[in-house]
Design an enzyme around this catalytic site. Structure first.
Site, PDB file in Angstrom:
ATOM      1  N   MET A 167      49.224 -60.178 -12.822  1.00  0.00           N
ATOM      2  CA  MET A 167      48.700 -60.922 -11.668  1.00  0.00           C
ATOM      3  C   MET A 167      49.848 -61.803 -11.178  1.00  0.00           C
ATOM      4  O   MET A 167      49.868 -63.018 -11.362  1.00  0.00           O
ATOM      5  CB  MET A 167      47.470 -61.740 -12.085  1.00  0.00           C
ATOM      6  CG  MET A 167      46.232 -60.871 -12.260  1.00  0.00           C
ATOM      7  SD  MET A 167      44.987 -61.638 -13.299  1.00  0.00           S
ATOM      8  CE  MET A 167      45.610 -61.139 -14.904  1.00  0.00           C
TER       9      MET A 167
ATOM     10  N   HIS B 213      48.257 -56.374 -17.533  1.00  0.00           N
ATOM     11  CA  HIS B 213      47.669 -56.638 -16.211  1.00  0.00           C
ATOM     12  C   HIS B 213      48.479 -57.736 -15.544  1.00  0.00           C
ATOM     13  O   HIS B 213      48.354 -58.913 -15.897  1.00  0.00           O
ATOM     14  CB  HIS B 213      46.190 -57.052 -16.410  1.00  0.00           C
ATOM     15  CG  HIS B 213      45.479 -57.403 -15.144  1.00  0.00           C
ATOM     16  ND1 HIS B 213      44.249 -58.029 -15.130  1.00  0.00           N
ATOM     17  CD2 HIS B 213      45.812 -57.211 -13.836  1.00  0.00           C
ATOM     18  CE1 HIS B 213      43.855 -58.221 -13.879  1.00  0.00           C
ATOM     19  NE2 HIS B 213      44.785 -57.744 -13.073  1.00  0.00           N
TER      20      HIS B 213
ATOM     21  N   GLY C 142      42.209 -64.362 -11.995  1.00  0.00           N
ATOM     22  CA  GLY C 142      42.843 -65.664 -12.209  1.00  0.00           C
ATOM     23  C   GLY C 142      42.399 -66.417 -13.441  1.00  0.00           C
ATOM     24  O   GLY C 142      43.202 -67.131 -14.033  1.00  0.00           O
ATOM     25  N   PHE C 143      41.151 -66.249 -13.822  1.00  0.00           N
ATOM     26  CA  PHE C 143      40.657 -67.011 -14.974  1.00  0.00           C
ATOM     27  C   PHE C 143      39.681 -66.173 -15.782  1.00  0.00           C
ATOM     28  O   PHE C 143      38.923 -65.383 -15.207  1.00  0.00           O
ATOM     29  CB  PHE C 143      39.943 -68.296 -14.513  1.00  0.00           C
ATOM     30  CG  PHE C 143      40.876 -69.268 -13.828  1.00  0.00           C
ATOM     31  CD1 PHE C 143      41.603 -70.193 -14.562  1.00  0.00           C
ATOM     32  CD2 PHE C 143      41.046 -69.215 -12.450  1.00  0.00           C
ATOM     33  CE1 PHE C 143      42.482 -71.060 -13.927  1.00  0.00           C
ATOM     34  CE2 PHE C 143      41.927 -70.078 -11.803  1.00  0.00           C
ATOM     35  CZ  PHE C 143      42.649 -71.015 -12.549  1.00  0.00           C
ATOM     36  N   GLY C 144      39.686 -66.370 -17.101  1.00  0.00           N
ATOM     37  CA  GLY C 144      38.686 -65.753 -17.956  1.00  0.00           C
ATOM     38  C   GLY C 144      37.390 -66.546 -17.874  1.00  0.00           C
ATOM     39  O   GLY C 144      37.330 -67.631 -17.278  1.00  0.00           O
ATOM     40  N   GLY C 145      36.351 -65.982 -18.457  1.00  0.00           N
ATOM     41  CA  GLY C 145      35.092 -66.711 -18.581  1.00  0.00           C
ATOM     42  C   GLY C 145      34.290 -66.868 -17.298  1.00  0.00           C
ATOM     43  O   GLY C 145      33.393 -67.701 -17.221  1.00  0.00           O
TER      44      GLY C 145
ATOM     45  N   SER D 171      40.797 -58.715 -24.114  1.00  0.00           N
ATOM     46  CA  SER D 171      41.809 -59.495 -23.412  1.00  0.00           C
ATOM     47  C   SER D 171      42.205 -60.698 -24.263  1.00  0.00           C
ATOM     48  O   SER D 171      41.372 -61.560 -24.572  1.00  0.00           O
ATOM     49  CB  SER D 171      41.267 -59.996 -22.077  1.00  0.00           C
ATOM     50  OG  SER D 171      42.131 -60.994 -21.578  1.00  0.00           O
TER      51      SER D 171
ATOM     52  N   GLY E 222      37.240 -60.302 -22.528  1.00  0.00           N
ATOM     53  CA  GLY E 222      37.904 -61.449 -23.154  1.00  0.00           C
ATOM     54  C   GLY E 222      36.919 -62.285 -23.932  1.00  0.00           C
ATOM     55  O   GLY E 222      36.816 -62.184 -25.158  1.00  0.00           O
TER      56      GLY E 222
ATOM     57  N   HIS F  47      44.489 -55.772 -23.935  1.00  0.00           N
ATOM     58  CA  HIS F  47      44.698 -56.175 -22.536  1.00  0.00           C
ATOM     59  C   HIS F  47      45.464 -57.499 -22.504  1.00  0.00           C
ATOM     60  O   HIS F  47      45.054 -58.490 -23.104  1.00  0.00           O
ATOM     61  CB  HIS F  47      43.334 -56.318 -21.866  1.00  0.00           C
ATOM     62  CG  HIS F  47      43.378 -56.556 -20.396  1.00  0.00           C
ATOM     63  ND1 HIS F  47      43.586 -55.556 -19.470  1.00  0.00           N
ATOM     64  CD2 HIS F  47      43.235 -57.690 -19.672  1.00  0.00           C
ATOM     65  CE1 HIS F  47      43.550 -56.060 -18.248  1.00  0.00           C
ATOM     66  NE2 HIS F  47      43.351 -57.365 -18.334  1.00  0.00           N
TER      67      HIS F  47
ATOM     68  N   MET G 233      38.592 -55.271 -10.202  1.00  0.00           N
ATOM     69  CA  MET G 233      38.167 -56.596 -10.671  1.00  0.00           C
ATOM     70  C   MET G 233      36.674 -56.759 -10.413  1.00  0.00           C
ATOM     71  O   MET G 233      36.184 -56.435  -9.322  1.00  0.00           O
ATOM     72  CB  MET G 233      38.918 -57.711  -9.936  1.00  0.00           C
ATOM     73  CG  MET G 233      40.423 -57.776 -10.180  1.00  0.00           C
ATOM     74  SD  MET G 233      40.946 -57.946 -11.905  1.00  0.00           S
ATOM     75  CE  MET G 233      40.126 -59.458 -12.407  1.00  0.00           C
TER      76      MET G 233
ATOM     77  N   MET H  38      50.023 -63.979 -15.699  1.00  0.00           N
ATOM     78  CA  MET H  38      49.767 -64.719 -14.442  1.00  0.00           C
ATOM     79  C   MET H  38      50.943 -65.658 -14.177  1.00  0.00           C
ATOM     80  O   MET H  38      51.471 -66.268 -15.103  1.00  0.00           O
ATOM     81  CB  MET H  38      48.486 -65.539 -14.559  1.00  0.00           C
ATOM     82  CG  MET H  38      47.260 -64.739 -14.983  1.00  0.00           C
ATOM     83  SD  MET H  38      45.769 -65.725 -14.821  1.00  0.00           S
ATOM     84  CE  MET H  38      44.585 -64.726 -15.747  1.00  0.00           C
TER      85      MET H  38
ATOM     86  N   GLY I  24      36.510 -58.506 -15.925  1.00  0.00           N
ATOM     87  CA  GLY I  24      35.919 -59.769 -15.494  1.00  0.00           C
ATOM     88  C   GLY I  24      34.430 -59.837 -15.787  1.00  0.00           C
ATOM     89  O   GLY I  24      33.648 -59.079 -15.209  1.00  0.00           O
ATOM     90  N   GLY I  25      34.065 -60.695 -16.733  1.00  0.00           N
ATOM     91  CA  GLY I  25      32.647 -60.899 -17.043  1.00  0.00           C
ATOM     92  C   GLY I  25      31.981 -59.726 -17.735  1.00  0.00           C
ATOM     93  O   GLY I  25      30.757 -59.612 -17.729  1.00  0.00           O
TER      94      GLY I  25
HETATM   95  C1  DX5 Z   1      41.127 -62.586 -15.324  1.00  0.00           C
HETATM   96  C2  DX5 Z   1      41.686 -61.553 -16.254  1.00  0.00           C
HETATM   97  C3  DX5 Z   1      40.708 -60.992 -17.218  1.00  0.00           C
HETATM   98  C4  DX5 Z   1      40.079 -61.993 -18.149  1.00  0.00           C
HETATM   99  C5  DX5 Z   1      38.700 -61.502 -18.441  1.00  0.00           C
HETATM  100  O1  DX5 Z   1      41.820 -62.623 -14.126  1.00  0.00           O
HETATM  101  O2  DX5 Z   1      42.217 -60.462 -15.534  1.00  0.00           O
HETATM  102  O3  DX5 Z   1      41.303 -59.948 -17.974  1.00  0.00           O
HETATM  103  O4  DX5 Z   1      40.759 -62.157 -19.346  1.00  0.00           O
HETATM  104  O5  DX5 Z   1      38.024 -62.469 -19.152  1.00  0.00           O
HETATM  105  P1  DX5 Z   1      36.460 -62.404 -19.377  1.00  0.00           P
HETATM  106  O6  DX5 Z   1      36.171 -61.139 -20.118  1.00  0.00           O
HETATM  107  O7  DX5 Z   1      36.195 -63.618 -20.165  1.00  0.00           O
HETATM  108  O8  DX5 Z   1      35.823 -62.423 -18.018  1.00  0.00           O
HETATM  109 ZN    ZN Z   2      42.892 -58.771 -16.795  1.00  0.00          ZN
END
Ligand code: DX5
Ligand code: ZN
Length: 226
Positions: free
Chosen positions: A70, A68, A144-147, A11, A199, A35, A139, A39, A178-179
């Site tokens: 969102m 993707h 909404g957020f990475g990490g 990602s 990501g 990916h 999911m 958003m 996610g994660g």
């Molecule tokens: C979050 C995104 C994910 C995000 C994953 O809403 O859809 O694709 O980039 O990030 P990681 O791998 O860091 O959880």
């Molecule tokens: Zn995603």
């Protein structure tokens, strides 16, 4: 139960946005899909990138784009990503009142169609819609957020989906997002996922290509029937 060879999709949300082309090239030979997290600050609170960035990236790599969305009102925006050359366009079940109609639009625009299920959405109401889709994105965090930290309980949805796909002989990728990292990908693969978004685990690594290869090897080993 046979599960196809795993797809690893880095990602770019976790990449350096000032050097996107370079960051894409860093994973180009190792990864299967790229990916792209779109958003809109409405469907999710965060705001990332949109169509112009996808169009620009399309010109610098041959990688298949796994977009993707969102976003709210996907029927209005999603086909534009297919027209821009995305391989797969995934929109959220929670944002769509007619997912099957949009899947048809995407397929006629030349893309694969993906349905995403967020953390708090049950999978059961969507199982009968899956023949209209090529990808089911489950999911493993709240979108909404990475990490964020991986939520193992959400793999129950992956198990349900995998059983349904196997029983119905559907051709459908089951993707988790996610994660996903070296310490979580095996349980996701064992549950029946066959496409893995990562990501932080890729772009936070010293060698992103090596991180992709390592993730794929772990997923291969943990797949049901491997
Ligand atoms: C979050 C995104 C994910 C995000 C994953 O809403 O859809 O694709 O980039 O990030 P990681 O791998 O860091 O959880
Ligand atoms: Zn995603």
């Amino acid at each position: 139960m046979t599960v196809p060879p795993p797809i690893v999709a880095p990602s770019i949300l976790a990449a350096d946005f000032a050097r996107l082309a370079e960051e894409v090239r860093a994973v180009e030979d190792a990864a299967d899909w790229l990916h792209v997290d779109v958003m809109d600050n409405h469907f999710v609170p965060n705001l990332t990138i949109g169509l112009p960035v996808v169009q620009s990236l399309r010109a610098v790599t041959a990688m298949p784009f796994d977009v993707h969305l969102m976003i709210e009102d996907p029927r209005r925006w999603a086909p534009g990503y297919a027209d821009a050359g995305a391989y797969n366009v995934t929109f959220h079940a929670e944002a769509s009142d007619d997912p099957v109609a949009l899947a048809k639009d995407l397929r006629s625009a030349g893309a694969k169609a993906g349905l995403a299920i967020d953390r708090d959405t049950p999978i059961e109401p969507y199982l009968d819609l899956l023949p209209s889709f090529d990808t089911l994105l489950i999911m493993t965090i709240k979108a909404g957020f990475g990490g964020q930290r991986f939520i193992p309980q959400l793999l129950e949805k992956v198990r349900t989906a995998r059983q349904h796909v196997s029983a119905g002989h559907l051709e459908l990728r089951i993707e988790v997002d996610g994660g996903i990292a070296a310490d979580t990908i095996e349980q996701a693969a064992a549950a029946g996922a066959d496409a893995f978004v990562a990501g932080t685990a890729v772009y936070g690594a010293a060698d992103p290509a090596e991180a992709v290869r390592h993730l794929r090897a772990l997923a291969e080993r943990a797949a049901p029937g491997a």
